[in-house]
Scaffold this motif. Structure first.
Motif, short mmCIF file in Angstrom:
data_model
loop_
_atom_site.label_atom_id
_atom_site.label_comp_id
_atom_site.label_asym_id
_atom_site.label_seq_id
_atom_site.Cartn_x
_atom_site.Cartn_y
_atom_site.Cartn_z
N GLY A 58 9.46 -10.00 -6.74
CA GLY A 58 8.05 -9.76 -6.98
C GLY A 58 7.62 -8.32 -6.74
O GLY A 58 6.51 -7.94 -7.10
N LEU A 59 8.48 -7.53 -6.13
CA LEU A 59 8.18 -6.12 -5.89
C LEU A 59 8.63 -5.25 -7.06
O LEU A 59 8.41 -4.04 -7.06
CB LEU A 59 8.83 -5.65 -4.59
CG LEU A 59 8.31 -6.35 -3.33
CD1 LEU A 59 9.10 -5.92 -2.10
CD2 LEU A 59 6.82 -6.07 -3.13
N ALA A 94 13.95 -17.39 -5.98
CA ALA A 94 15.40 -17.20 -5.93
C ALA A 94 15.78 -15.84 -5.36
O ALA A 94 16.89 -15.67 -4.85
CB ALA A 94 16.00 -17.36 -7.32
N ALA A 95 14.87 -14.87 -5.43
CA ALA A 95 15.16 -13.54 -4.88
C ALA A 95 13.90 -13.03 -4.19
O ALA A 95 13.35 -11.99 -4.53
CB ALA A 95 15.60 -12.58 -5.98
N VAL A 98 6.15 -5.82 -13.62
CA VAL A 98 5.87 -7.04 -14.37
C VAL A 98 6.99 -7.29 -15.39
O VAL A 98 7.48 -8.42 -15.54
CB VAL A 98 4.51 -6.94 -15.09
CG1 VAL A 98 4.35 -8.08 -16.09
CG2 VAL A 98 3.37 -6.96 -14.09
N ALA A 99 7.43 -6.23 -16.05
CA ALA A 99 8.46 -6.38 -17.08
C ALA A 99 9.78 -6.86 -16.48
O ALA A 99 10.46 -7.71 -17.07
CB ALA A 99 8.66 -5.06 -17.82
N ARG A 100 10.16 -6.32 -15.31
CA ARG A 100 11.42 -6.72 -14.69
C ARG A 100 11.38 -8.18 -14.23
O ARG A 100 12.34 -8.91 -14.39
CB ARG A 100 11.73 -5.81 -13.50
CG ARG A 100 12.12 -4.40 -13.87
CD ARG A 100 13.52 -4.34 -14.47
NE ARG A 100 14.54 -4.80 -13.55
CZ ARG A 100 15.11 -4.04 -12.64
NH1 ARG A 100 14.77 -2.76 -12.52
NH2 ARG A 100 16.06 -4.54 -11.86
N ALA A 104 -1.13 -5.83 -8.46
CA ALA A 104 -1.10 -4.95 -7.28
C ALA A 104 -1.45 -5.74 -6.02
O ALA A 104 -0.85 -5.55 -4.96
CB ALA A 104 -2.05 -3.77 -7.46
N ASP A 105 -2.44 -6.61 -6.13
CA ASP A 105 -2.84 -7.46 -5.00
C ASP A 105 -1.70 -8.40 -4.62
O ASP A 105 -1.41 -8.61 -3.43
CB ASP A 105 -4.08 -8.25 -5.38
CG ASP A 105 -4.66 -9.05 -4.22
OD1 ASP A 105 -4.59 -8.56 -3.07
OD2 ASP A 105 -5.20 -10.15 -4.46
N PHE A 106 -1.03 -8.95 -5.62
CA PHE A 106 0.13 -9.82 -5.42
C PHE A 106 1.24 -9.07 -4.69
O PHE A 106 1.82 -9.57 -3.72
CB PHE A 106 0.59 -10.31 -6.79
CG PHE A 106 1.92 -11.00 -6.83
CD1 PHE A 106 2.09 -12.26 -6.27
CD2 PHE A 106 3.00 -10.40 -7.47
CE1 PHE A 106 3.32 -12.91 -6.34
CE2 PHE A 106 4.23 -11.04 -7.54
CZ PHE A 106 4.38 -12.30 -6.98
#
Length: 295
Positions: free
Chosen positions: A44-45, A38-39, A48-50, A75-77
């Motif tokens: 994804g940048l 959706a964004a 993890v918490a956000r 980090a790889d993601f």
């Protein structure tokens, strides 16, 4: 990261990988996938918490989601997402330079026909491997049943918009291109309602007009159907239906062929959905054309 057969055959975006993986994800992991798409790729940048907060899940669920996609870690993601972000803005000139480097490093000596054939096969396989049957059904439904269909494309993709338009007007009433004259365009958009759909074709480098049309459609509660590439137009964040194609080619210019396959898939679906209604309209048009000596 690990790869599946299609991804190994043809490089794709993280968005492609997510869509291919949806069927194997848990309910919580699918929430992460939907929040990401959706964004995309901005969500994804974030941390993890956000991303977990966006999706309404826990941090460990995000970590499991990333691992399920085959990445070695968050980090790889994020590295892969940054590569997608750069690819979104790639110009034909930048792609030309990359192609030059690939050709310099290629010692296989394949001729153009062989390379073009392999590229076309891989792009088509990747496009249909990541295609959701549910999303196609939703696209067919809005194309067949909306009160009015307005279509618009970009610099090159307007050819796809016109192709879809010419078929739709044979099958159903009130399918039109977004008018070019400014006043006519404003008038057409001012009449939109929740019973209508705006069909947008937006490929990298994404065009501001597509975003403004989508925003106006949303303001008026009309639905938005987006045809785009695997890196996803910004319009994807608010579109009701998104059909994405792998646009890789042997030239510096993205291929339109795979997107054409998606368009023709939708046309076939509309024909089936409308049935006798479509055949009756085609008969009337053929009769009128014959009387006018058009063809």
């Amino acid at each position: 990261m690990s790869t599946d057969p299609v991804a190994a055959a043809h490089d794709g975006s993280v968005a492609d990988l997510v869509r291919r993986s949806l069927g194997g994800l848990s309910m919580s992991e699918r929430k992460v996938a939907r929040a990401l798409l959706a964004a995309y790729p901005v969500a994804g940048l974030e941390t993890v918490a956000r991303l977990a907060a966006r999706a309404g899940v826990s941090g460990p669920t995000v970590v499991r989601f990333v691992a399920r996609l085959g990445f070695d870690g968050y980090a790889d993601f994020q590295r892969a997402l940054r590569e997608d972000l750069a690819a979104q803005a790639a110009s034909p000139l930048a792609l030309y330079e990359r192609a030059d480097r690939r050709r310099e490093g290629d010692r296989g000596g394949d001729d153009l026909v062989s390379r073009a054939g392999e590229s076309a096969r891989a792009a088509t396989a990747a496009t249909f491997a990541s295609l959701s049957a549910d999303e196609v059904e939703r696209a067919v439904e809005v194309l067949a049943t909306s009160r009015r269909v307005l279509l618009s494309g970009g610099r090159y993709s307007v050819l796809l918009a016109r192709y879809l338009h010419q078929h739709l007007e044979q099958l159903r009433p009130r399918a039109t291109m977004v008018p070019e004259p400014v006043s006519s365009r404003a008038a057409a958009l001012s009449e939109l309602s929740r019973k209508d759909v705006v069909v947008l074709f937006d490929f990298r480098r994404y065009e501001p007009q597509a975003r403004s049309l989508a925003q106006e459609a949303r303001r008026r509660h009309a639905r938005v159907l987006l045809f785009t590439d695997s890196y996803l137009s910004p319009v994807a964040a608010t579109a009701d239906v998104v059909l994405a194609a792998d646009v890789s080619s042997v030239s510096p210019f993205d291929t339109m062929a795979t997107s054409m396959f998606l368009v023709e898939t939708c046309i076939a679906g509309v024909v089936e959905r409308l049935g006798d209604e479509a055949r009756d309209r085609m008969t009337q048009i053929e009769t009128a054309a014959g009387r006018l000596g058009l063809y």
